[in-house]
Design a protein around this motif. Structure first.
Motif, PDB file in Angstrom:
ATOM      1  N   GLU A 294      -4.054-106.852   8.977  1.00  0.00           N
ATOM      2  CA  GLU A 294      -4.262-106.715   7.543  1.00  0.00           C
ATOM      3  C   GLU A 294      -3.104-105.978   6.896  1.00  0.00           C
ATOM      4  OE1 GLU A 294      -7.983-104.595   7.215  1.00  0.00           O
ATOM      5  OE2 GLU A 294      -6.938-102.666   7.079  1.00  0.00           O
ATOM      6  N   THR A 295      -2.834-106.326   5.656  1.00  0.00           N
ATOM      7  CA  THR A 295      -1.771-105.671   4.898  1.00  0.00           C
ATOM      8  C   THR A 295      -2.043-105.801   3.414  1.00  0.00           C
ATOM      9  OG1 THR A 295       0.628-105.569   4.530  1.00  0.00           O
ATOM     10  CG2 THR A 295      -0.313-107.749   4.875  1.00  0.00           C
ATOM     11  N   LEU A 312      -0.141-119.695   8.451  1.00  0.00           N
ATOM     12  CA  LEU A 312      -0.913-118.943   9.432  1.00  0.00           C
ATOM     13  C   LEU A 312      -1.941-119.832  10.129  1.00  0.00           C
ATOM     14  CD1 LEU A 312      -1.406-115.659   7.377  1.00  0.00           C
ATOM     15  CD2 LEU A 312      -0.053-115.900   9.474  1.00  0.00           C
ATOM     16  N   PHE A 313      -2.616-120.676   9.358  1.00  0.00           N
ATOM     17  CA  PHE A 313      -3.581-121.587   9.970  1.00  0.00           C
ATOM     18  C   PHE A 313      -2.886-122.576  10.904  1.00  0.00           C
ATOM     19  CE2 PHE A 313      -6.859-120.652   6.579  1.00  0.00           C
ATOM     20  CZ  PHE A 313      -7.816-120.194   7.478  1.00  0.00           C
ATOM     21  N   GLU A 314      -1.737-123.100  10.465  1.00  0.00           N
ATOM     22  CA  GLU A 314      -1.000-124.052  11.297  1.00  0.00           C
ATOM     23  C   GLU A 314      -0.548-123.413  12.615  1.00  0.00           C
ATOM     24  OE1 GLU A 314       2.183-125.359   8.863  1.00  0.00           O
ATOM     25  OE2 GLU A 314       0.950-126.683   7.613  1.00  0.00           O
ATOM     26  N   ALA A 315      -0.288-122.087  12.571  1.00  0.00           N
ATOM     27  CA  ALA A 315       0.184-121.378  13.764  1.00  0.00           C
ATOM     28  C   ALA A 315      -0.955-120.963  14.691  1.00  0.00           C
ATOM     29  CB  ALA A 315       0.992-120.147  13.356  1.00  0.00           C
ATOM     30  N   GLY A 316      -2.194-121.233  14.274  1.00  0.00           N
ATOM     31  CA  GLY A 316      -3.316-120.952  15.171  1.00  0.00           C
ATOM     32  C   GLY A 316      -4.229-119.818  14.772  1.00  0.00           C
ATOM     33  N   ASP A 319      -8.876-117.253  11.334  1.00  0.00           N
ATOM     34  CA  ASP A 319      -9.314-117.198   9.947  1.00  0.00           C
ATOM     35  C   ASP A 319      -8.272-116.430   9.138  1.00  0.00           C
ATOM     36  OD1 ASP A 319     -10.835-117.630   7.740  1.00  0.00           O
ATOM     37  OD2 ASP A 319     -12.452-116.251   8.256  1.00  0.00           O
ATOM     38  N   VAL A 320      -8.156-116.773   7.866  1.00  0.00           N
ATOM     39  CA  VAL A 320      -7.252-116.092   6.940  1.00  0.00           C
ATOM     40  C   VAL A 320      -7.970-115.966   5.606  1.00  0.00           C
ATOM     41  CG1 VAL A 320      -5.005-116.105   5.800  1.00  0.00           C
ATOM     42  CG2 VAL A 320      -5.248-117.167   8.063  1.00  0.00           C
ATOM     43  N   LEU A 336      -4.522-108.938   2.583  1.00  0.00           N
ATOM     44  CA  LEU A 336      -4.466-110.107   3.464  1.00  0.00           C
ATOM     45  C   LEU A 336      -5.108-109.766   4.798  1.00  0.00           C
ATOM     46  CD1 LEU A 336      -3.466-112.855   4.560  1.00  0.00           C
ATOM     47  CD2 LEU A 336      -1.253-111.776   4.978  1.00  0.00           C
ATOM     48  N   ASN A 337      -6.047-110.589   5.229  1.00  0.00           N
ATOM     49  CA  ASN A 337      -6.704-110.424   6.523  1.00  0.00           C
ATOM     50  C   ASN A 337      -6.474-111.671   7.371  1.00  0.00           C
ATOM     51  OD1 ASN A 337      -8.647-107.884   6.527  1.00  0.00           O
ATOM     52  ND2 ASN A 337      -8.700-108.775   4.479  1.00  0.00           N
TER      53      ASN A 337
END
Length: 450
Positions: A294-295, A312-316, A319-320, A336-337
């Motif tokens: 998180e940031t 992020l989703f494409e990299a695996g 959840d985002v 951001l989580n």
């Protein structure tokens, strides 16, 4: 597949020791040579050889400069108070020493004084991966912060007349390239041994650990172990490497060793100057642990944040999501989580640092509990659909997969909720779902975040 590295720093750590240990561990020497040849600097050569330390056959990495370097001159470093000790079997190079001559058409000179922007520019021009560039820049940034604090100046005013010399640039870039080549993403460093006394530098005689090392250790929570030996075992470059790459200071209760590499140091104290690196496999690793990164971000536009989520989703990422928050000075911002596995932490953090304006990420390990689930496909009156079957003690729950629902909606021009309920109703009525006769597409070994 990413790997876990364990660094055993009983003789301290330096840049050249780290490079040698990684080469001995199996890093590709040709990849390293090509990377160093691409650096836009001159005035150096390298030698990679096998040496004897305390009777052990180990790897040695040496940066050979065209100007004087007293980094390993014990008489200069410790003066008349230093009494050299023998390693028992000496430190001699054999006939396998290999010298490499980088291209001579370069843009800078070995004696130049450089600031951090100059160092970053040099690294960015090297023909190495983006991950290796980011790691090398991170190591130099850690040193810059420590030197700024030690000398009481702003980070932008730090003059890298020592740590930014050619040998340090080569050592740090070489470490980054070797780690990247070995695909190491997790590094365990339980503690780093350090000596005591005083050492001479350009500014005069200073206490050990030197100020830059103490600031790095404080800022990055390095575990120091001070021993009775007189001498500097941890260099600022070595401390910065540990600070940049360490992901844990706890060894697993049980692990197996895949491979061992040992790197030789140049300084001679009352113990062999050796850095041992091991690739290990955690035999006690739980399969139900996930991590939350998180940031807080208050200076990024919505379009950028949307793109970051896609990457992020494409990299695996499991959840985002973003939460609206108020930061200091009442600034509207987003939290951001990212939920991911331990193996994906480095990849996720690299994307966040590359694509957003954040300068720090919090990392939280969490235990995860999930229902046993299986993704299957079923033939319905609307066509074939995928469903997620979750198992509870009281029975099973059926959840039609989003992609299948959308596909059948478009095919039959029906509303989403109507298609969803048709699939679910027909699936629950099917005898096969209870008898396990439906075609199984994939069984998840780990609980998902959803």
């Amino acid at each position: 597949m990413s790997r876990t590295l364990y660094l055993e720093c009983y003789s301290g750590i330096s840049g050249d020791m780290t490079v040698a240990a990684l080469l001995d561990l199996g890093a590709d020497q040709q990849v390293l040579e090509s990377a160093l040849k691409s650096l836009p600097i001159s005035g150096f050569d390298i030698a990679i050889s096998r040496v004897k330390k305390a009777g052990l056959d180990v790897c040695d990495f040496q940066v050979i400069l065209d100007h004087d370097n007293r980094d390993h001159d014990m008489a200069y470093l410790h003066g008349e108070h230093h009494h050299p000790h023998s390693d028992g079997h000496g430190h001699t190079h054999d006939s396998k020493t290999v010298h490499h001559h980088p291209h001579q058409v370069k843009k800078t000179h070995a004696h130049d004084h450089r600031g951090l922007p100059d160092i970053v520019g040099i690294i960015n021009q090297a023909q190495i991966t983006n991950h290796a560039k980011a790691l090398a820049i991170q190591i130099f940034s850690i040193i810059a912060d420590a030197e700024a604090k030690a000398h009481g100046v702003d980070r932008e005013l730090v003059d890298f007349h020592e740590v930014g010399a050619v040998d340090s640039i080569v050592d740090i870039v070489a470490v980054a390239v070797c780690l990247d080549n070995l695909d190491i993403r997790e590094v365990i460093v339980p503690e780093v041994y350090e000596g005591r006394g005083f050492v001479r530098c350009q500014h005069g005689t200073i206490p050990i650990p030197v100020p830059a090392v103490t600031h790095i250790a404080a800022s990055h929570q390095l575990n120091l172990h001070i021993i009775s030996a007189e001498g500097e075992l941890i260099t600022p470059t070595g401390a910065a490497i540990v600070a940049a790459i360490k992901t844990s200071d706890q060894l697993p209760k049980q692990f197996t060793i895949e491979k061992t590499g040992i790197g030789a140091g140049k300084r001679t104290y009352d113990r062999p100057s050796l850095l041992r690196a091991m690739l290990i496999t955690d035999k006690t690793q739980k399969q139900d642990c996930i991590y939350k990164l998180e940031t807080n971000i208050d200076d990024c536009g919505g379009e950028i944040l949307g793109f970051v989520m896609e990457r992020l989703f494409e990299a695996g990422a499991r959840d985002v999501h973003y939460n609206p928050v108020y930061m200091k000075k009442n600034r509207p911002a987003y939290l951001l989580n990212v939920i991911c596995t331990k193996a994906d932490i480095a990849t996720m953090e690299q994307i966040i640092f590359e694509e957003t304006t954040t300068i720090g990420i919090r990392r939280i390990q969490m235990e995860s509990t999930g229902l046993k689930r299986t993704v299957k496909k079923i033939k319905t009156s609307l066509g074939e659909a995928q469903v997620k079957v979750c198992e509870l003690e009281s029975g099973m729950r059926i959840y039609p997969e989003y992609a299948s629902v959308v596909e059948l909606c478009e095919k039959h021009r029906l509303a989403y909720q109507d298609v969803y309920h048709i699939i679910k109703k027909e699936c629950e009525a099917a005898e096969g779902i209870r008898d396990g006769e439906l075609v199984e597409l994939n069984r998840f070994e780990l609980p998902l975040s959803s």
